[in-house]
Design a protein around this motif. Structure first.
Motif, PDB file in Angstrom:
ATOM      1  N   UNK A   1     -10.264 -26.196  -0.275  1.00  0.00           N
ATOM      2  CA  UNK A   1     -11.372 -26.400   0.181  1.00  0.00           C
ATOM      3  C   UNK A   1     -12.622 -25.699  -0.800  1.00  0.00           C
ATOM      4  N   UNK A   2     -12.050 -25.388  -1.860  1.00  0.00           N
ATOM      5  CA  UNK A   2     -13.163 -24.785  -2.837  1.00  0.00           C
ATOM      6  C   UNK A   2     -13.702 -23.364  -2.113  1.00  0.00           C
ATOM      7  N   UNK A   3     -13.095 -22.711  -1.429  1.00  0.00           N
ATOM      8  CA  UNK A   3     -13.360 -21.339  -0.956  1.00  0.00           C
ATOM      9  C   UNK A   3     -12.612 -20.421  -1.785  1.00  0.00           C
ATOM     10  N   UNK A   4     -13.009 -19.363  -1.897  1.00  0.00           N
ATOM     11  CA  UNK A   4     -12.253 -18.004  -2.104  1.00  0.00           C
ATOM     12  C   UNK A   4     -11.516 -17.121  -1.098  1.00  0.00           C
ATOM     13  N   UNK A   5     -10.665 -16.252  -1.642  1.00  0.00           N
ATOM     14  CA  UNK A   5      -9.985 -15.602  -0.790  1.00  0.00           C
ATOM     15  C   UNK A   5      -9.897 -13.999  -1.109  1.00  0.00           C
ATOM     16  N   UNK A   6     -10.136 -13.315   0.026  1.00  0.00           N
ATOM     17  CA  UNK A   6     -10.249 -11.898  -0.162  1.00  0.00           C
ATOM     18  C   UNK A   6      -9.089 -11.367   0.567  1.00  0.00           C
ATOM     19  N   UNK A   7      -8.175 -10.687  -0.034  1.00  0.00           N
ATOM     20  CA  UNK A   7      -6.924  -9.793   0.867  1.00  0.00           C
ATOM     21  C   UNK A   7      -7.285  -8.424   0.857  1.00  0.00           C
ATOM     22  N   UNK A   8      -7.143  -7.947   1.917  1.00  0.00           N
ATOM     23  CA  UNK A   8      -7.276  -6.698   2.377  1.00  0.00           C
ATOM     24  C   UNK A   8      -5.555  -6.100   2.204  1.00  0.00           C
ATOM     25  N   UNK A   9      -5.370  -5.366   1.173  1.00  0.00           N
ATOM     26  CA  UNK A   9      -4.121  -5.010   1.075  1.00  0.00           C
ATOM     27  C   UNK A   9      -3.881  -3.358   1.161  1.00  0.00           C
ATOM     28  N   UNK A  10      -4.920  -2.662   2.321  1.00  0.00           N
ATOM     29  CA  UNK A  10      -4.679  -1.289   2.411  1.00  0.00           C
ATOM     30  C   UNK A  10      -3.295  -1.062   2.960  1.00  0.00           C
ATOM     31  N   UNK A  11      -2.726  -1.829   3.858  1.00  0.00           N
ATOM     32  CA  UNK A  11      -1.415  -1.438   4.167  1.00  0.00           C
ATOM     33  C   UNK A  11      -0.235  -2.414   3.668  1.00  0.00           C
ATOM     34  N   UNK A  12      -0.427  -3.166   2.567  1.00  0.00           N
ATOM     35  CA  UNK A  12       0.500  -3.648   1.905  1.00  0.00           C
ATOM     36  C   UNK A  12       0.786  -3.103   0.463  1.00  0.00           C
ATOM     37  N   UNK A  13      -0.204  -2.742  -0.322  1.00  0.00           N
ATOM     38  CA  UNK A  13      -0.139  -2.168  -1.796  1.00  0.00           C
ATOM     39  C   UNK A  13       0.773  -0.908  -1.576  1.00  0.00           C
ATOM     40  N   UNK A  14       0.622   0.087  -0.433  1.00  0.00           N
ATOM     41  CA  UNK A  14       1.653   0.975  -0.561  1.00  0.00           C
ATOM     42  C   UNK A  14       2.789   0.948  -0.286  1.00  0.00           C
ATOM     43  N   UNK A  15       3.332  -0.326   0.116  1.00  0.00           N
ATOM     44  CA  UNK A  15       4.630  -0.456   0.772  1.00  0.00           C
ATOM     45  C   UNK A  15       5.261  -1.787   0.483  1.00  0.00           C
ATOM     46  N   UNK A  16       4.902  -2.433  -0.318  1.00  0.00           N
ATOM     47  CA  UNK A  16       5.884  -3.570  -1.167  1.00  0.00           C
ATOM     48  C   UNK A  16       5.082  -4.170  -2.457  1.00  0.00           C
ATOM     49  N   UNK A  17       5.886  -4.642  -3.360  1.00  0.00           N
ATOM     50  CA  UNK A  17       5.522  -4.937  -4.470  1.00  0.00           C
ATOM     51  C   UNK A  17       4.260  -6.103  -4.177  1.00  0.00           C
ATOM     52  N   UNK A  18       3.108  -6.175  -5.094  1.00  0.00           N
ATOM     53  CA  UNK A  18       2.162  -7.004  -4.744  1.00  0.00           C
ATOM     54  C   UNK A  18       1.839  -7.653  -6.133  1.00  0.00           C
ATOM     55  N   UNK A  19       1.807  -8.927  -6.200  1.00  0.00           N
ATOM     56  CA  UNK A  19       1.270  -9.835  -7.224  1.00  0.00           C
ATOM     57  C   UNK A  19       0.303 -10.515  -7.023  1.00  0.00           C
ATOM     58  N   UNK A  20      -1.084  -9.943  -7.410  1.00  0.00           N
ATOM     59  CA  UNK A  20      -2.191 -10.720  -7.046  1.00  0.00           C
ATOM     60  C   UNK A  20      -2.309 -12.160  -7.400  1.00  0.00           C
ATOM     61  N   UNK A  21      -1.570 -12.414  -8.724  1.00  0.00           N
ATOM     62  CA  UNK A  21      -1.696 -13.718  -9.227  1.00  0.00           C
ATOM     63  C   UNK A  21      -0.671 -14.626  -8.777  1.00  0.00           C
ATOM     64  N   UNK A  22       0.574 -14.168  -8.134  1.00  0.00           N
ATOM     65  CA  UNK A  22       1.410 -14.874  -7.408  1.00  0.00           C
ATOM     66  C   UNK A  22       0.670 -15.239  -5.871  1.00  0.00           C
ATOM     67  N   UNK A  23      -0.159 -14.342  -5.299  1.00  0.00           N
ATOM     68  CA  UNK A  23      -0.890 -14.783  -4.238  1.00  0.00           C
ATOM     69  C   UNK A  23      -1.925 -15.958  -4.610  1.00  0.00           C
TER      70      UNK A  23
END
Ligand code: PLP
Length: 415
Positions: free
Chosen positions: A200-222
């Motif tokens: 829908x041509x909208x953007x997404x902001x992900x709050x990773x405060x509890x995710x980045x510390x405890x799992x692999x994060x790939x901002x481009x895969x998301x």
């Protein structure tokens, strides 16, 4: 000899890196289960902080002298370390150092939101957003005439994706969602939310405060347009947070703070802006903190983020099982089978969470009690507050057992 557990972590060796864990209170060993608020910092990072101040403390970008050059290189390199950690192929241009997740959120809500949102536009959040996102978008919507909408939480404490599909539509300009809920412990399908937003041509902001510390994060895969987290929840110091943003979006945005370092050319009439990410890092940035965050990431990567994820999920599952065995304990959020990590929020009968936490403190068990900055979610759960035990790389099942023993002790006291 390495004594790795099934997760691939040598927890006994890890604990030696955190001398704070040797503290005792009331004759009991400290059981630190407040990691979702702030994690502990290993010696390797503390030593680097000391080395910075002992050996190369200086302001960055400005000086031609040796100390400033050393500090500048280390500070700039730390941005590259973070970029690699989250899979940002644009490198340091896509990594802004802020004060914390909250400030990262405010950068985007102000710089992007105040100029791009208007009446008729919608920002779609989740009911489980931390106040960092909820209050920030709420206030920017008030200023711009846009409207906040909230994706419901299912009865079993997960994001209602059917409702997400209903809410995200033509008027949506931004979807802002927490990756791992700091109250429910659920892992949200942020990649799916990003697809819905982009359809829908909208953007997404992900709050990773509890995710980045405890799992692999790939901002481009998301395919996140923006992603935020805090250093102090992942073995780093307080005072530094991260805003990842796609380069073309950060380039198009107005600066958030004005002043020194973020400019290219200044006249009495006008100014032009520095390159990314410095355009968003006005004034003296968190130099030592940023460098230390880079070392914290090195520490976590040496442990292996997949191992960290397994460890966090196993401890959360074990705590969930032990707590749900108790008839008078209410646990919030999904079961481990449905997907949960890092933390467990709960209440013991009608004992106020503050009272429970203070009794647990007598057992040297440190947990969080309150609304965890998710007041509207607690309203939905029908409770004013909850207790929260949250885990990190140095915690053990034995410590979860001590938590349970302490809760049993509290129960006797309140009976
Ligand atoms: N978002 C989530 C999910 C959090 O758990 C927290 C902190 O508890 C924040 C945002 C805010 O982090 P900070 O206080 O570091 O800005």
């Amino acid at each position: 000899m390495s004594t790795q557990d099934a997760d691939g972590l040598d927890v006994a060796a890890i604990r030696e890196d955190f001398p704070i864990l040797e503290r005792e209170f009331n004759g009991n060993d400290l059981v630190y289960l407040d990691n979702a608020a702030t994690s502990q910092t290993p010696d390797q990072v503390v030593d680097e902080i000391a080395r910075y101040y002992r050996e190369y403390n200086a302001n960055v970008h400005r000086g031609l002298h040796q100390l400033s050059q050393e500090a500048s290189i280390a500070y700039e390199d730390a941005h590259d370390t973070v970029a690699e950690f989250v899979g940002a192929s644009g490198g340091r241009e896509e990594i802004v150092f802020t004060k914390n997740t909250t400030e990262s959120m405010n950068v985007v809500a102000s710089s992007w939101g105040l100029s791009e949102l208007g009446p008729g536009d919608e920002v779609v959040l989740t009911e489980m957003e931390h106040h960092a996102a909820l209050v920030t978008w709420q206030q920017v919507c008030k200023k711009t005439g846009a409207e906040c909408k909230f994706i419901r939480t299912t009865d079993d404490g997960q994001l209602d994706m059917d409702h997400a599909r209903e809410l995200i539509g033509e008027d949506t300009k931004m979807v802002s969602a927490v990756h791992v809920s700091n109250t429910l412990g659920c892992i949200n399908p942020v990649g799916e939310l990003a697809d819905l937003a982009h359809d829908h041509d909208a953007y997404v902001f992900v709050d990773g405060a509890q995710a980045a510390p405890n799992r692999p994060v790939d901002v481009e895969a998301i395919d996140a347009d923006f992603y935020a987290f805090s250093g102090h929840k992942m073995c780093g110091p307080t005072g530094v947070g991260v805003l990842y943003g796609k380069q073309h979006l950060l380039e198009a945005m107005e600066p958030y703070l004005y002043g020194g370092m973020m400019i290219r050319k200044v006249t009495f009439e006008d100014s032009t802006w520095n390159d990314l990410p410095w355009k968003f890092e006005a004034g003296t940035p968190p130099i030592c903190e940023g460098i230390a965050l880079g070392y914290a990431i090195n520490y976590l990567e040496d442990l292996g983020m997949e191992n960290v994820r397994r460890h966090e999920e196993r401890l959360a599952a074990y705590a969930y099982d032990r707590l749900t065995e108790m008839d008078d304990v209410d646990v919030y959020g999904p079961s481990p089978e449905q997907g949960r990590t890092g933390l467990v929020s709960f209440n013991l009968g009608d004992v106020h969470a503050h009272d429970l936490s203070s009794i647990l403190n007598d057992y040297a068990v440190a947990i969080r009690a309150g609304d965890h900055c998710t007041q509207p979610l607690h309203d939905e759960l029908g409770v004013a507050a909850s207790a929260r035990a949250s885990f990190y790389v140095y915690n053990t099942e034995e410590e979860v057992d001590k938590l349970v023993e302490a809760i049993e002790g509290a129960r006797e006291l309140f009976a």
